[in-house]
Enzyme design. Structure first.
Site, PDB file in Angstrom:
ATOM      1  N   ASP A  35       0.851  -1.203  -0.012  1.00  0.00           N
ATOM      2  CA  ASP A  35       0.053   0.011  -0.036  1.00  0.00           C
ATOM      3  C   ASP A  35       0.909   1.053   0.118  1.00  0.00           C
ATOM      4  O   ASP A  35       0.791   2.105  -0.668  1.00  0.00           O
ATOM      5  CB  ASP A  35      -0.975  -0.026   1.176  1.00  0.00           C
ATOM      6  CG  ASP A  35      -1.697   1.294   1.438  1.00  0.00           C
ATOM      7  OD1 ASP A  35      -2.360   1.625   0.335  1.00  0.00           O
ATOM      8  OD2 ASP A  35      -1.640   1.776   2.484  1.00  0.00           O
ATOM      9  N   CYS A  36       1.902   1.182   0.969  1.00  0.00           N
ATOM     10  CA  CYS A  36       2.868   2.300   1.096  1.00  0.00           C
ATOM     11  C   CYS A  36       3.508   2.633  -0.304  1.00  0.00           C
ATOM     12  O   CYS A  36       3.611   3.657  -0.834  1.00  0.00           O
ATOM     13  CB  CYS A  36       3.659   2.263   2.193  1.00  0.00           C
ATOM     14  SG  CYS A  36       4.708   3.548   2.475  1.00  0.00           S
TER      15      CYS A  36
END
Length: 146
Positions: A35-36
């Site tokens: 996600d990051c």
């Protein structure tokens, strides 16, 4: 001259991180990193394409990183994935998370989590070229514009 390191390699070197067998990571841990890294890639593209107000940057970024957009990319990319990549994606998609996206269906949220798990796996195995290729291909196949 000093040898160039990937971001991952530089982090591991600077902070003396031990390598862990990637197969021992839970799919939600992979998704946490994925996600990051996906957000970072999209933010970088948005900023590199024009210095503008933070609100405008956020709006451009948000339309691409939301669960619905990631789910569409996941569906579009299935034929492009190797067997190993499909297995990582499925583990992420099928993982039981204790949270859910505010504005997404359960199906879209799970597909997005699977894609994030795949991106986390690729990042943590230092497959940056493959990671960036899949992100670009997913955007292309879905017609999503940054």
């Amino acid at each position: 001259m000093e040898e160039s390191l990937s971001l991952l390699g530089a982090i591991r070197k600077k902070f003396v991180c031990d390598r862990v067998d990637i197969r021992t990571y839970s799919p939600l841990t992979l998704a946490f990193v994925g996600d990051c890294i996906y957000d970072l890639v999209i933010r970088t593209i948005v900023v590199e394409r024009g210095n503008t107000a933070p609100g405008v940057l956020h709006t451009k970024k948000s339309s691409i990183v939301k669960a619905q957009a990631q789910a569409a990319q996941a569906d579009a990319l299935m034929e492009e994935l190797t067997a190993e990549e499909q297995a990582v994606y499925r583990r992420g998609r099928n993982a039981h998370s204790h949270s859910a996206a505010k504005n997404a269906s359960i199906g879209d949220y799970r597909k997005a989590t699977g894609l994030e798990a795949l991106y986390g796996f690729l990042y943590l195995t230092d497959q940056t070229d493959r990671l960036l290729w899949l992100i670009a291909k997913g955007l292309e196949l879905t017609g999503q514009q940054i």
